[in-house]
Design an enzyme around this catalytic site. Structure first.
Site, PDB file in Angstrom:
ATOM      1  CG  ASN A 114      -1.766   0.883   1.420  1.00  0.00           C
ATOM      2  OD1 ASN A 114      -2.670   1.761  -0.087  1.00  0.00           O
ATOM      3  ND2 ASN A 114      -1.925   1.847   2.402  1.00  0.00           N
ATOM      4  CG  HIS A 116      -0.663   6.046   4.474  1.00  0.00           C
ATOM      5  ND1 HIS A 116      -2.249   6.523   4.553  1.00  0.00           N
ATOM      6  CD2 HIS A 116      -0.893   7.298   5.411  1.00  0.00           C
ATOM      7  CE1 HIS A 116      -2.349   7.043   5.174  1.00  0.00           C
ATOM      8  NE2 HIS A 116      -1.750   7.466   6.264  1.00  0.00           N
ATOM      9  CB  SER A 143       4.564   5.198   4.170  1.00  0.00           C
ATOM     10  OG  SER A 143       5.757   6.098   5.510  1.00  0.00           O
ATOM     11  CG  ASP A 152      -3.706   3.468   6.735  1.00  0.00           C
ATOM     12  OD1 ASP A 152      -3.642   3.036   6.046  1.00  0.00           O
ATOM     13  OD2 ASP A 152      -3.722   4.287   6.855  1.00  0.00           O
ATOM     14  CD  GLU A 181       0.824   9.397  -2.653  1.00  0.00           C
ATOM     15  OE1 GLU A 181       0.183   9.348  -4.005  1.00  0.00           O
ATOM     16  OE2 GLU A 181       0.788   9.363  -1.754  1.00  0.00           O
TER      17      GLU A 181
HETATM   18  C1  GAR Z   1      -2.408   8.912  -2.976  1.00  0.00           C
HETATM   19  O1  GAR Z   1      -2.215  10.186  -2.672  1.00  0.00           O
HETATM   20  C2  GAR Z   1      -2.586   8.354  -2.367  1.00  0.00           C
HETATM   21  O2  GAR Z   1      -0.802   7.598  -1.323  1.00  0.00           O
HETATM   22  C3  GAR Z   1      -3.627   8.154  -1.458  1.00  0.00           C
HETATM   23  O3  GAR Z   1      -4.982   8.039  -2.413  1.00  0.00           O
HETATM   24  C4  GAR Z   1      -4.004   8.322  -3.460  1.00  0.00           C
HETATM   25  C5  GAR Z   1      -4.278   8.444  -4.553  1.00  0.00           C
HETATM   26  O4  GAR Z   1      -4.051   9.237  -6.093  1.00  0.00           O
HETATM   27  N1  GAR Z   1      -3.376   7.128  -0.195  1.00  0.00           N
HETATM   28  C6  GAR Z   1      -4.416   7.205   0.440  1.00  0.00           C
HETATM   29  O5  GAR Z   1      -4.614   7.982   1.157  1.00  0.00           O
HETATM   30  C7  GAR Z   1      -4.744   5.186   1.245  1.00  0.00           C
HETATM   31  N2  GAR Z   1      -5.079   4.988   2.529  1.00  0.00           N
HETATM   32  P1  GAR Z   1      -3.561   8.061  -6.989  1.00  0.00           P
HETATM   33  O6  GAR Z   1      -5.709   7.973  -6.899  1.00  0.00           O
HETATM   34  O7  GAR Z   1      -3.775   9.638  -8.679  1.00  0.00           O
HETATM   35  O8  GAR Z   1      -3.030   7.650  -7.241  1.00  0.00           O
END
Ligand code: GAR
Length: 219
Positions: A114, A116, A143, A152, A181
């Protein structure tokens, strides 16, 4: 495009929204030398842009709409059945915004990652950017961790930091975190596909040795 080796690790990505992380993984895995391939993308929202990204890349998709299930168990059961059709070696959660049941998580122990948007163990859950700002943090980030039953809270493999700037808003911070990310997730997925990453109980192993602390990518 070069034909992929049929023996290379099979990656299945689950997403809920814009799918920018999915896109970074699509871009990475279509490179010639990537040691794995995305075999399918699953989504819990029929309108998710992530589905369009997958389709454009010629990747199979499926949707399990959570609003059509009256319990987490029923939703997860269906999701698992869909995933099992693709026999993935690795399940990658890329902005998949559903809490998963214990049974589901156990079924993919050691082969589900995952991402986060915080420097865990800080700020599990939602609104991580706002919470980092409200706390006056000077460092924030992202992370990547193995998924365990602890929401998480699974063992962290790698983190990338972002310096909070004066005047930052939750939105501006989110944007810079997402840029990190998109660099970090393909690196970690590559390690997994190369067989360098394992989970032994709650311990991350890297090249067979316990990882004393997460890999840390500075700014
Ligand atoms: C990302 O920023 C990811 O880190 C977060 O959702 C976004 C998805 O963006 N994830 C969480 O919050 C999980 N708890 P994306 O759909 O553009 O990849």
């Amino acid at each position: 495009m070069m034909a992929h080796d049929v023996t290379e690790p099979r990656i299945l990505v689950l997403a809920s929204g814009a799918g920018t992380n999915l896109q970074s993984l699509i871009d990475a895995t279509t490179a010639r030398d990537f040691p794995g391939r995305i075999v399918a993308v699953g989504c819990n929202r029929p309108q998710a842009v992530a589905l369009e990204r997958a389709a454009l890349a010629g990747i199979e998709t499926f949707t399990v709409d959570h609003t059509r299930y009256d319990s987490r168990e029923a939703f997860d059961g269906r999701l698992r059945a869909e995933i099992d059709r693709y026999a993935p070696d690795l399940v990658v959660l890329a902005g998949f915004m559903r809490i998963l049941t214990t049974d589901f998580v156990r079924a993919f122990h050691g082969r589900m990652l995952n991402i986060h948007p915080s420097l865990l163990p800080k700020y599990p859950g939602l609104n991580t950017h706002r919470r980092a700002l409200e706390a006056g943090d000077r460092l924030h980030g992202v992370s990547i961790h193995f998924v365990t039953e602890d929401l998480d809270g699974g063992p962290v493999i790698a983190q990338a930091e972002v310096t909070v700037q004066p005047g930052d808003t939750a939105e501006s911070l989110a944007e810079r975190v997402q840029q990190r990310e998109h660099v970090l997730y393909p690196i970690v997925v590559r390690w997994f596909c190369e067989g360098r990453l394992q989970l032994a109980g709650e311990q991350v192993l890297f090249d067979g040795e316990p990882l004393p602390q997460p890999f840390y990518l500075g700014e």
